[in-house]
Write a protein that holds these residues in place. Structure first.
Motif, PDB file in Angstrom:
ATOM      1  N   ALA A  66       0.705  41.902  59.748  1.00 19.57           N
ATOM      2  CA  ALA A  66       0.039  42.127  61.041  1.00 19.57           C
ATOM      3  C   ALA A  66      -0.864  40.962  61.415  1.00 19.57           C
ATOM      4  N   ASN A  67      -1.544  40.391  60.429  1.00 21.03           N
ATOM      5  CA  ASN A  67      -2.474  39.288  60.705  1.00 21.03           C
ATOM      6  C   ASN A  67      -1.844  37.913  60.492  1.00 21.03           C
ATOM      7  N   LYS A  68      -0.534  37.904  60.183  1.00 20.42           N
ATOM      8  CA  LYS A  68       0.212  36.653  60.011  1.00 20.42           C
ATOM      9  C   LYS A  68      -0.448  35.724  58.995  1.00 20.42           C
ATOM     10  N   LEU A  69      -0.799  36.294  57.820  1.00 25.45           N
ATOM     11  CA  LEU A  69      -1.427  35.508  56.747  1.00 25.45           C
ATOM     12  C   LEU A  69      -0.338  34.874  55.883  1.00 25.45           C
ATOM     13  N   THR A  70       0.204  33.784  56.391  1.00 29.11           N
ATOM     14  CA  THR A  70       1.340  33.140  55.709  1.00 29.11           C
ATOM     15  C   THR A  70       0.991  32.687  54.307  1.00 29.11           C
ATOM     16  N   GLU A  71      -0.248  32.154  54.141  1.00 26.26           N
ATOM     17  CA  GLU A  71      -0.617  31.627  52.824  1.00 26.26           C
ATOM     18  C   GLU A  71      -0.692  32.722  51.753  1.00 26.26           C
ATOM     19  N   ALA A  72      -0.835  33.982  52.164  1.00 29.41           N
ATOM     20  CA  ALA A  72      -0.927  35.073  51.191  1.00 29.41           C
ATOM     21  C   ALA A  72       0.434  35.543  50.707  1.00 29.41           C
ATOM     22  N   LEU A  73       1.501  35.157  51.436  1.00 30.07           N
ATOM     23  CA  LEU A  73       2.827  35.626  51.066  1.00 30.07           C
ATOM     24  C   LEU A  73       3.235  35.175  49.667  1.00 30.07           C
ATOM     25  N   VAL A  74       2.870  33.919  49.310  1.00 27.34           N
ATOM     26  CA  VAL A  74       3.242  33.405  47.999  1.00 27.34           C
ATOM     27  C   VAL A  74       2.597  34.224  46.896  1.00 27.34           C
ATOM     28  N   TRP A  75       1.308  34.537  47.083  1.00 28.53           N
ATOM     29  CA  TRP A  75       0.603  35.297  46.051  1.00 28.53           C
ATOM     30  C   TRP A  75       1.155  36.718  45.928  1.00 28.53           C
ATOM     31  N   VAL A  76       1.486  37.324  47.084  1.00 26.40           N
ATOM     32  CA  VAL A  76       2.089  38.658  47.043  1.00 26.40           C
ATOM     33  C   VAL A  76       3.447  38.600  46.342  1.00 26.40           C
TER      34      VAL A  76
END
Length: 593
Positions: A66-76
């Motif tokens: 929803a917040n388009k946190l692209t940098e968090a995708l790798v950690w997830v």
């Protein structure tokens, strides 16, 4: 009272599941407690990773997407990868422990079955076919091991997975959880009915499997008769009939087992329908977020898979329970021949081993053999027991060695009732050459060594030479190391008999029991064996059963049986002079020869 032995029923006796499981736990699972505990730890880790995975779905949708946190995708992604790696590693370790425990259970169970079966008396093996017993030792024990590897382990892993996923579902929305699981109670009555059908089909399947094994055993052991009498098609037809019955019962049982996951899928479909109507409406109205719905949906989807497997276990248990009952019944079968807690010890020098039958009575279920049979066998002498077929000669040997017990009367050796002696001590007194030669699928040397496993090579050679085994073994490429084949199939009847005699010579016990020892020998070999017996009889009690009376002319005493009674006693010359039954038998054999 006639001697009897229990027949293993073809249909399983009914025993409560709780009783069977407590027995299995006490004797086979309890000793593996440490391994089971470790397996449970890793199964807990494996099952809880599903809950963690479904829990991560909500923040991934509501916060990251929803917040388009692209940098968090790798950690997830790395976190999810870690969860899968942890799940895989925990599953691998728990599976290896489970297999180790299962195979140990199977080995221990088969060992206990063999230990117990070998304590059962001969009559048990006369009323129960080898194929039926083999199927219980091999087939049913293999099924029983699945109780741990297939049912307990799967059930524990499934319960942990369901519990962790249910926690996630309830934490998101208890009402959604209730609606989704509302149809589960509908499964109760169909599953109970299916359990009964599966148990019935499995009983038929296991019975038919036993009968199929029996048929194979009969075919392979009677292969010569089958070929000579052109019975190939007949035997194939009988085998296919049993195998077809087993196949049909197996299909019925598998169908019942597969019906349970089908019903679970129907209930799951109804639950998802209710979820989409209720939960979808709340998401559209903004009462719930997309992340909450997806997290809940993931948890429910993941939860129904272990639920399907566990519901299948409920009915599959009925299949395994049948085998567990069959094994339990076999282990609970009691032998007729037992020994007292504190057996008497027989101290003997050899010249005091007088054998006495006093008022002995014995009956099979449909045949009376002896009634008040009494006679004495003097020590360190050769005594022959003769008579027409069916007079009870071989039964005398069986009573002496406590293969059977008399229904009345007493058998004494050295003044001691043999029922008060330990079975190993009693049977250690005898070297035996029986009508069934007892030749195993080993080398000639190994078969002779059965008489005395710790004997030296020189002792084996001496026994083989005395029994005229070397006269044919020396002509074989491997000599005494030549294989005898299944049941001695590579040897002739006379050669098998000589190997059995060599085994008895090597055993070197104080009492030698010979049941038709020269019946399969040519006249030259018979004469050589008689000479060997003359040397061997020094300081030994020899009891010989013989149909060919010429072979017992040198006996110190001859006991003549007729219809279960002693009708004459004496030496060969004395009995011939009497002109009685023995004289008639001897004269008829002389005329024939």
């Amino acid at each position: 009272m006639p001697i009897t032995s229990p027949r293993l029923t073809q249909e399983s006796e009914s025993h409560p599941s709780g009783k069977l499981f407590r027995w299995l736990w006490s004797y086979y699972l309890k000793s593996q407690t440490n391994k089971i505990a470790f397996a449970l730890i890793f199964m807990t880790i494996q099952g809880s990773t599903l809950g963690a995975l479904s829990y991560m779905i909500e923040p991934m949708f509501d916060e990251i997407f929803a917040n388009k946190l692209t940098e968090a995708l790798v950690w997830v992604g790395l976190t999810i990868l870690g969860l899968f790696c942890l799940r895989g590693l925990a599953g691998f370790i728990s599976t290896m422990i489970i297999v180790s425990v299962s195979e140990r259970i199977k080995l221990n169970l088969q060992k206990d079955l063999m230990d117990h079966i070998l304590t059962l008396d001969t009559m048990f093996f006369e009323v129960n076919s080898p194929g039926n017993i083999m199927e219980r030792v091999l087939g049913d024990s293999d099924v029983v091991k699945m109780i741990w590897s297939g049912y307990i382990a799967t059930g524990v892993r499934g319960c942990i997975s369901i519990a962790s996923l249910m926690f996630v579902a309830i934490s998101i929305d208890p009402l959604w959880t209730l609606v989704t699981c509302l149809g589960i109670p509908l499964l109760v009555f169909p599953i109970i009915w299916l359990q009964r059908q599966i148990r019935k089909s499995t009983q038929i399947h296991r019975r038919a499997s036993s009968e199929t094994t029996v048929r194979l055993d009969e075919i392979f052991h009677g292969i010569h008769a089958i070929k000579l009498n052109l019975l190939e098609n007949n035997q194939i037809s009988r085998f296919v009939s049993k195998a077809t019955e087993s196949r049909r019962a197996s299909i019925r049982a598998a169908g019942g087992n597969a019906a349970v996951p089908f019903l679970v899928d129907v209930v799951a479909g109804l639950g998802f329908l209710g979820l989409l109507i209720l939960g979808g409406t709340e998401v559209i109205n903004g009462e719930k977020t997309t992340g909450e719905f997806m997290s809940f949906f993931t948890a429910i989807v993941l939860m129904f898979d272990p639920f399907r497997r566990m519901s299948g276990l409920i009915t599959a248990w009925q299949m395994t329970r049948v085998s567990l009952e069959r094994v339990y019944v076999l282990l609970e079968t009691k032998p007729n021949i037992t020994q007292i807690t504190k057996p008497e010890t027989l101290d003997y020098t050899g010249d005091d081993l007088e054998i006495v039958f006093e008022d002995v009575a014995f009956s099979y279920p449909d045949l009376e053999v002896f009634d008040n049979l009494s006679f004495t066998i003097p020590p360190q002498k050769m005594t022959a027991i003769v008579g027409a077929s069916g007079a009870g000669k071989t039964t005398v040997f069986n009573l002496l060695a406590r293969i059977f017990d008399p229904t009345e009367g007493t058998v004494r050796i050295g003044g001691i009732d043999i029922k008060t002696m330990g079975l190993p001590e009693l049977r250690g007194l005898f070297s035996v050459v029986a009508q069934d030669k007892g030749i195993f699928d080993e080398t000639i040397r190994d078969n002779i060594l059965l008489g005395q496993p710790n004997a030296t090579g020189e002792e084996v050679s001496r026994a083989a030479r005395s029994a005229q085994v070397l006269s044919f073994a020396d002509e074989l490429q491997l000599g005494l190391d030549a294989p005898c084949g299944p049941r001695g199939a590579n040897l002739s009847g006379g050669q098998r008999q000589r190997v059995a005699i060599a085994r008895a010579f090597l055993r070197n016990s104080p009492i030698l029991l010979l049941d038709e020892p020269t019946s399969a020998l040519d006249s030259n070999s018979e004469e050589l064996i008689q000479d060997a017996l003359e040397e061997f009889r020094s300081n030994r009690t020899i009891v010989v059963i013989a149909h060919r009376l010429a072979t017992v002319r040198n006996a110190d005493k001859i006991i003549v049986l007729d219809q279960g009674r002693v009708v004459e006693e004496g030496t060969h010359s004395e009995l011939v002079a009497k002109g009685g039954l023995y004289s008639g038998l001897y004269q008829s054999q002389v005329l024939v020869s």
